[in-house]
Design a protein around this motif. Structure first.
Motif, mmCIF file in Angstrom:
data_model
loop_
_atom_site.group_PDB
_atom_site.id
_atom_site.type_symbol
_atom_site.label_atom_id
_atom_site.label_comp_id
_atom_site.label_asym_id
_atom_site.label_seq_id
_atom_site.Cartn_x
_atom_site.Cartn_y
_atom_site.Cartn_z
ATOM 1 N N VAL A 185 -5.222 5.275 -11.544
ATOM 2 C CA VAL A 185 -5.335 5.480 -10.103
ATOM 3 C C VAL A 185 -6.269 6.629 -9.777
ATOM 4 C CG1 VAL A 185 -3.253 4.401 -9.233
ATOM 5 C CG2 VAL A 185 -3.085 6.612 -10.256
ATOM 6 N N ASN A 218 0.836 -1.192 0.000
ATOM 7 C CA ASN A 218 0.000 0.000 0.000
ATOM 8 C C ASN A 218 0.871 1.243 0.000
ATOM 9 O OD1 ASN A 218 -2.480 -1.552 1.899
ATOM 10 N ND2 ASN A 218 -2.928 -0.339 0.098
ATOM 11 N N THR A 223 -7.104 2.507 -1.051
ATOM 12 C CA THR A 223 -7.570 1.258 -1.653
ATOM 13 C C THR A 223 -8.562 0.622 -0.689
ATOM 14 O OG1 THR A 223 -5.739 0.098 -0.625
ATOM 15 C CG2 THR A 223 -5.445 0.771 -2.900
ATOM 16 N N ARG A 224 -9.224 -0.441 -1.161
ATOM 17 C CA ARG A 224 -10.187 -1.099 -0.282
ATOM 18 C C ARG A 224 -9.497 -1.941 0.773
ATOM 19 N NH1 ARG A 224 -12.146 -1.747 -5.309
ATOM 20 N NH2 ARG A 224 -14.146 -0.785 -5.825
ATOM 21 N N HIS A 225 -8.224 -2.238 0.582
ATOM 22 C CA HIS A 225 -7.512 -3.115 1.513
ATOM 23 C C HIS A 225 -6.362 -2.350 2.150
ATOM 24 C CE1 HIS A 225 -9.398 -5.823 -1.405
ATOM 25 N NE2 HIS A 225 -9.487 -6.678 -0.427
ATOM 26 N N GLU A 226 -6.252 -2.445 3.490
ATOM 27 C CA GLU A 226 -5.159 -1.781 4.196
ATOM 28 C C GLU A 226 -4.091 -2.788 4.590
ATOM 29 O OE1 GLU A 226 -5.392 1.749 5.427
ATOM 30 O OE2 GLU A 226 -6.674 1.572 3.668
ATOM 31 N N ILE A 234 -5.101 -5.445 -5.426
ATOM 32 C CA ILE A 234 -5.679 -4.982 -4.172
ATOM 33 C C ILE A 234 -4.855 -3.875 -3.543
ATOM 34 C CG2 ILE A 234 -6.885 -7.118 -3.614
ATOM 35 C CD1 ILE A 234 -4.662 -7.819 -1.719
ATOM 36 N N GLY A 248 -3.289 -1.361 -5.128
ATOM 37 C CA GLY A 248 -3.225 -0.089 -5.833
ATOM 38 C C GLY A 248 -3.189 -0.211 -7.337
ATOM 39 N N GLY A 249 -3.031 -1.438 -7.841
ATOM 40 C CA GLY A 249 -3.077 -1.574 -9.295
ATOM 41 C C GLY A 249 -1.736 -1.908 -9.891
#
Lengths: 367, 368
Positions: B350, B131, B137-140, B268, B270-271
């Motif tokens: 992004v 991350n 993002t949806r995931h930390e 997940i 950031g792409g």
């Protein structure tokens, strides 16, 4: 509430700058086989030497660093370095040294200098900087002293012309001056430093230090983005204690380098905490940054109160030199945390801890 | 005054990587004499967005005065083989930076990416999915390194038509390659202070093939008692990745699973436009975008010049570290992370609107 918020803010600001929080950077992709353990020659030496090298051994053990030490017993009064020690360093390429005490006068030449000359370790590097949490009279100190290690006043060529008259030769060569200037500018380039200052006394020693300055000027032309200036050594010592933030990288011949390095180490926290190393084209020897010949008073040795921080940080430099950056970062972070907390300090930093207590604190802080 | 302090405080606490926390200068790196000599790196721009993003890297290297100079070679995905002089150049320089080579679907042309990896025996592919501060993002708490075997497995390229309408494709797993990749994964974890290595497999179905892979991993794990080792079946792994990604640390996988896991993890976190990666063998290393090496973007992105250069810029920071120029690597990485965090200059993938050139200019401006 305003008062609380303000103090909270201040605490945050202080901790933010002081704890050196390192966010994980983009990963270092090792080559296959990079994890193989490396052998390093270890010379405990005299006085506080064995205490502080033992501290390093304990911490390396606790970190499971891929290093193993080949220990050799050398004392300052030996007339020469034993050949098996030189063999070992030539094989391993890297050495960690506690300290060898050179007897004053007498007929014994310095083993430290002999080591440097035989292995042609022509550059000595001392990084003097303020450590967060360690208050000193001078702020914003971040000086790297690069000192020519093999010639100059330390050529060791003295003779008694007639009884009562002694001549001591200071030798400066174009070859060595060019080498050290090239190394200093290369160091500045590789470590993103903006300024290189040459320290000299060419108004008096016009030919000797003049030759040194010429070499520095020639090399400076090849690095147009690095500022280059010159300063006479007496003015330099005064500027160091008045406005140390004006200095960045300093390149010096042998004797001035010794004095400037010790002064800079002193203003930034003392010789007990500054790391340093000696490097040549093929070998490297790591030891306490400044005062290589001073191995402490007997009282410190008896009470086991020597400061291991300098040698621990030098061994972090060594880990970086051996291409183990993660281990180097972990060791450095742990040591800096211990210093910043301030609970565990030896006598030279104003505390009362023993060497072992500092080592235990560092090991506890390793992540 | 209370209101001002409180809001400053809350902003500080919410954004722990704000400029307050500047990286303190670490103990200096003492270079060997001669370490500053410039290194040559082979550069393969490739197809699609490749030339755009490699152009970005060249500009930034120029601006930093990095001791790297590039030997550029034109290679296209539809060539039959990688030209001899390119392979010579990589063998000579030992390090290569690659944009992307689009492998045509079907047809008789085999993948040039694979050919490069096999000929230079670049057996490990490494993607760091992490991350970035400032990129929501949806995931930390994602920080996964996927180490993927690069030369065998399902990508052996051995297919044949048994009878018309029936094709067999061979998946080859050898003890030699499995041991190599397991050893590399554990060595990587050891050198980078990682605590856990997870082997991804499907040995309940492919008992012999993936079973051999698992055996090799277990043997190597015995030598590293300080690192936790566990195994997970690949379908469960994909689900866990999107449910609880923080449980994963280093993952070692055979070829195909690694490709999928790396792309999922990149997604997940950031792409694929921002994840750095590299391929390494005993003697050579190739750096490219972490995931989706074969996907070189659609034509629209190429025309509008809106490709994301961040992934290749971070991969070139990994390359600088590989070439032993740690200070340059740190500077580049800090500048890129600052640009991402500020959020003013982002490409379409992004959530922004900038072109590649605008991102490059922002990075160059952020260099110290």
């Amino acid at each position: 509430m305003s008062r609380r918020s303000l103090t909270l803010l201040k605490n945050l600001a202080r901790n933010a700058n002081g704890s050196g929080i390192q966010t994980r950077s983009v990963t270092y992709m090792p080559r296959p086989g990079d994890g193989a353990p490396r052998a390093v020659t270890l010379i405990p030496g005299d006085g506080i030497g064995p205490l502080v090298t033992n501290a390093v051994e304990q911490v390396m053990e606790a970190m499971h660093a891929p290093i193993f030490f080949e220990k050799y017993d050398v004392h300052g009064e030996m007339s020469r370095m034993p050949p098996e020690v030189m063999e070992s360093i030539r094989k391993n390429k890297v050495c960690l040294k506690g300290g060898l005490k050179t007897p004053v006068g007498g007929g014994v030449s310095s083993l430290n200098v002999q080591l440097r000359k035989e292995l042609d370790l022509f550059a000595s590097l001392v990084n003097c900087f303020n450590l967060p949490g360690l208050p000193t009279r001078h702020e914003n100190v971040d000086i790297v002293v690069i000192r020519e290690n093999t010639e100059g006043e330390y050529a060791g060529l003295e003779h008694e012309v007639v009884p009562g008259v002694v001549e001591s030769l200071k030798v400066i060569t174009k070859f060595c001056s060019e080498r050290i200037a090239k190394y200093a500018f290369e160091y500045a380039y590789l470590n993103n430093r903006k300024k290189v200052t040459a320290v000299h006394k060419a108004n008096i020693m016009k030919l000797a230090d003049g030759l040194f300055l010429e070499s520095c000027r020639e090399v400076a032309k090849k690095y147009p983005s690095i500022t280059y200036n010159e300063i006479i050594v007496d003015n330099c010592c005064m500027q160091l204690v008045a406005k140390p933030e004006q200095f960045d990288v300093m390149v010096t011949p042998n004797l001035y380098g010794n004095l400037v390095a010790n002064t800079a180490a002193g203003i930034a926290g003392g010789t007990g905490v500054m790391p340093g190393g000696n490097v040549g084209a093929d070998h490297a020897v790591f030891e306490q940054g400044a005062s290589a010949g001073n191995v402490g008073k007997d009282k410190i040795v008896l009470e086991n109160k020597a400061n291991p921080v300098a040698l621990l940080l030098s061994s972090a430099m060594m880990l970086r030199h051996l291409q183990f950056p993660s281990f180097a970062d972990r060791l450095e972070t742990a040591v800096k945390k211990v210093i910043a907390e301030g609970k565990c300090r030896t006598k030279d930093l104003g505390g009362t801890s023993t060497t072992q207590e500092v080592v235990d604190a560092v090991i506890a802080k390793l992540d």
